[in-house]
Design an enzyme around this catalytic site. Structure first.
Site, PDB file in Angstrom:
ATOM      1  N   ALA A 269     -14.804  -8.768  19.592  1.00  0.00           N
ATOM      2  CA  ALA A 269     -15.077  -7.324  19.441  1.00  0.00           C
ATOM      3  C   ALA A 269     -15.891  -6.761  20.603  1.00  0.00           C
ATOM      4  O   ALA A 269     -15.913  -5.567  20.834  1.00  0.00           O
ATOM      5  CB  ALA A 269     -15.803  -7.082  18.120  1.00  0.00           C
TER       6      ALA A 269
ATOM      7  N   LYS B 202      -5.129   0.152  -1.854  1.00  0.00           N
ATOM      8  CA  LYS B 202      -3.750   0.649  -1.728  1.00  0.00           C
ATOM      9  C   LYS B 202      -3.489   1.869  -2.603  1.00  0.00           C
ATOM     10  O   LYS B 202      -2.816   2.803  -2.204  1.00  0.00           O
ATOM     11  CB  LYS B 202      -2.753  -0.457  -2.060  1.00  0.00           C
ATOM     12  CG  LYS B 202      -2.901  -1.025  -3.456  1.00  0.00           C
ATOM     13  CD  LYS B 202      -2.936  -2.520  -3.475  1.00  0.00           C
ATOM     14  CE  LYS B 202      -4.316  -2.991  -3.066  1.00  0.00           C
ATOM     15  NZ  LYS B 202      -4.509  -4.414  -3.178  1.00  0.00           N
TER      16      LYS B 202
ATOM     17  N   ASP C 186       1.522  -1.633  -8.428  1.00  0.00           N
ATOM     18  CA  ASP C 186       0.799  -2.162  -7.257  1.00  0.00           C
ATOM     19  C   ASP C 186       1.763  -2.311  -6.068  1.00  0.00           C
ATOM     20  O   ASP C 186       1.440  -1.914  -4.938  1.00  0.00           O
ATOM     21  CB  ASP C 186       0.182  -3.521  -7.641  1.00  0.00           C
ATOM     22  CG  ASP C 186      -0.455  -4.224  -6.462  1.00  0.00           C
ATOM     23  OD1 ASP C 186      -1.564  -3.831  -6.074  1.00  0.00           O
ATOM     24  OD2 ASP C 186       0.166  -5.161  -5.919  1.00  0.00           O
TER      25      ASP C 186
ATOM     26  N   LYS D 203       1.813  -0.261  -2.243  1.00  0.00           N
ATOM     27  CA  LYS D 203       1.911  -0.893  -0.922  1.00  0.00           C
ATOM     28  C   LYS D 203       3.165  -0.418  -0.180  1.00  0.00           C
ATOM     29  O   LYS D 203       3.138  -0.159   1.024  1.00  0.00           O
ATOM     30  CB  LYS D 203       1.925  -2.410  -1.085  1.00  0.00           C
ATOM     31  CG  LYS D 203       0.637  -2.964  -1.694  1.00  0.00           C
ATOM     32  CD  LYS D 203       0.808  -4.407  -2.151  1.00  0.00           C
ATOM     33  CE  LYS D 203      -0.448  -4.928  -2.825  1.00  0.00           C
ATOM     34  NZ  LYS D 203      -0.233  -6.175  -3.572  1.00  0.00           N
TER      35      LYS D 203
END
Ligand code: HSE
Length: 441
Positions: free
Chosen positions: A33, A108, A204, A208
């Protein structure tokens, strides 16, 4: 340089997994990073529980039950939302954005339902909302769709994106179990939640899929337009007959560019047993993405669990750390396409979808019954690809039998009309069970 400070909202499976991975791999993460990434605050409903999960007393002071204080803390650069749900999480994410903080989320449902509002707010404020962990856990599918495949006109996505249902379907097929027994086993082993509704009814997976469809086709997130059918009504006999015909049944999320719009659908789907996707078993996830230039690509891995999901969350934290000083206009757009270039291509209703079909029906074992059924299909312009008739002795001892028909690709509304006619025949003694199938070739 000082580490960038992260405020964790929630310290359940994903929150604590993120904390563990960040600490364990902190040296490598810093080298990647260009700056350390440090969890500075942890907001939870029950601080005692969170403290019990921390192995070092010195970390207790990080924990608070005041979520607003974390979201408002000027020293926090990134808020990582790990609460779930669409109410408190929405308020906190919008508040973090309003405070100029970048957000990483595994949520999500939040993005599928409120994505347009959240991405607009983030764009206006010039902050990032990163969500790799929201789709297929540890599989870097968002990165692949948004960046790796950016040259392509995406034609379709077909994914096993819910591990719970894939585990249940694997158990049903391998052990010949019915749905209720397989679900109970999955709950006992911790693969299914006490209230499994969102998983088993396909919600679910649809969350997504909705997110992936937006990135693949450059359309807004439109969860309300998704067609959703789960696996709770799937009969063991259909898994068996499908197997006899060379297919396996998977709960697939399918997003496809069709002539008149975009198909967005989640349902149990027959796929040829020899396809790689058909052999993804247990709680694993896999996504096929087909692009015009690249052809088919396949992404496979763990779609849930503490560290697989943390792998995606930390990847987002690294991305945000690398990019937060960049000009917002030069960052990768949230949904891959520039916000002013989203398309209004419609999401098709399920009636307008084209698919192959598996039809199972119980009939009286008398002369001419098959001819009556095939005539209706022929008159409806529906072509038969394969047909299975069980010996009546095997089915009910003599008077009735099961017929299974596999059709070539056809329009769903035509199949539904043919089914209504077939069910009206006096020789047909059951409702027709209809499942969709995809060749994926
Ligand atoms: N419950 C999901 C699954 C994981 O079974 O795959 C989180 O979305």
């Amino acid at each position: 340089m000082e580490p960038i400070k992260v405020g964790l909202l929630g310290f359940g499976t994903v929150g604590s997994g993120t904390f563990t991975v960040l600490r364990r791999n902190q040296e490598e993460i810093k080298r990647r990073a260009g700056r350390g990434i440090e969890v500075a605050r942890i907001a939870v409903r029950n601080p005692a529980k969170a403290r019990a999960a921390l192995d070092d007393d010195a970390l207790f002071s990080l924990v608070t039950d005041n979520f607003d204080a974390v979201v408002d803390d000027p020293s926090i650069g990134i808020v990582a939302e790990m609460i779930g749900g669409t109410t408190i999480a929405r308020d906190l994410v919008l508040r973090a954005i309003a405070n100029g903080k970048h957000v990483v989320t595994a949520n999500k449902a939040l993005l599928a339902v409120h994505g347009t509002e959240i991405f607009e707010a983030a764009h206006a404020k010039g902050v990032m909302v990163a969500f790799e962990a929201a789709v297929a856990g540890g599989i870097p599918i968002i990165k692949a769709l948004r960046e790796g495949l950016t040259a392509n006109r995406i034609q379709y996505i077909a994914g096993i994106i819910n591990g719970t249902t894939n585990y249940i379907l694997s158990e049903m097929r391998e052990r010949g179990l019915d749905f209720a027994t397989a679900l109970k086993g999955a709950q006992e082993l911790g693969y299914a939640e006490a209230d499994p509704t969102f998983d088993i009814e396909g919600v679910d997976a649809a969350h997504k899929l909705t997110i992936m469809s937006a990135i693949a086709f450059g359309v807004p997130v439109q969860f309300e337009r998704a067609y959703i059918e789960g696996i709770s009504k799937l009969a063991a006999i259909d898994i068996k007959y499908a197997e006899d015909l060379g297919y396996r049944i998977k709960l697939l999320g399918i997003a496809r560019r069709a002539e008149r719009g975009i198909e967005l659908r989640v349902h149990p789907t027959l796929i040829p047993a020899k396809r790689l996707l058909a052999n993804v078993e247990g709680a694993m996830n896999a996504v096929v993405v087909h692009g015009d230039a690249v052809g088919s690509t396949l992404y496979y891995g763990k779609g849930a669990g503490a560290e697989p999901t943390a792998s995606a969350v930390v990847a987002d934290l690294v991305d945000v750390t690398r990019l937060h000083t960049a000009d917002p206009e030069h960052r990768v757009p949230h949904l891959a396409f520039q916000p002013d270039s989203l398309s209004n291509t419609p999401i098709l209703s399920i009636d307008e979808v084209t698919s192959g079909y598996y039809l199972r029906l119980r009939v009286a074992d008398v002369t001419g019954v098959l001819a009556g059924i095939t005539r209706i299909l022929a008159d409806s312009g529906i072509s038969i690809d394969a047909l299975l008739q069980k010996e009546s002795e095997e089915v009910d001892g003599g008077d009735e039998t099961d017929i299974v028909i596999i059709t070539h690709e056809t329009l769903e509304k035509n199949v539904n009309a043919a089914i209504r006619e077939i069910e009206a025949l006096s020789t047909v003694v059951s409702k027709v069970t209809k499942l969709r199938m995809e060749a994926l070739n």
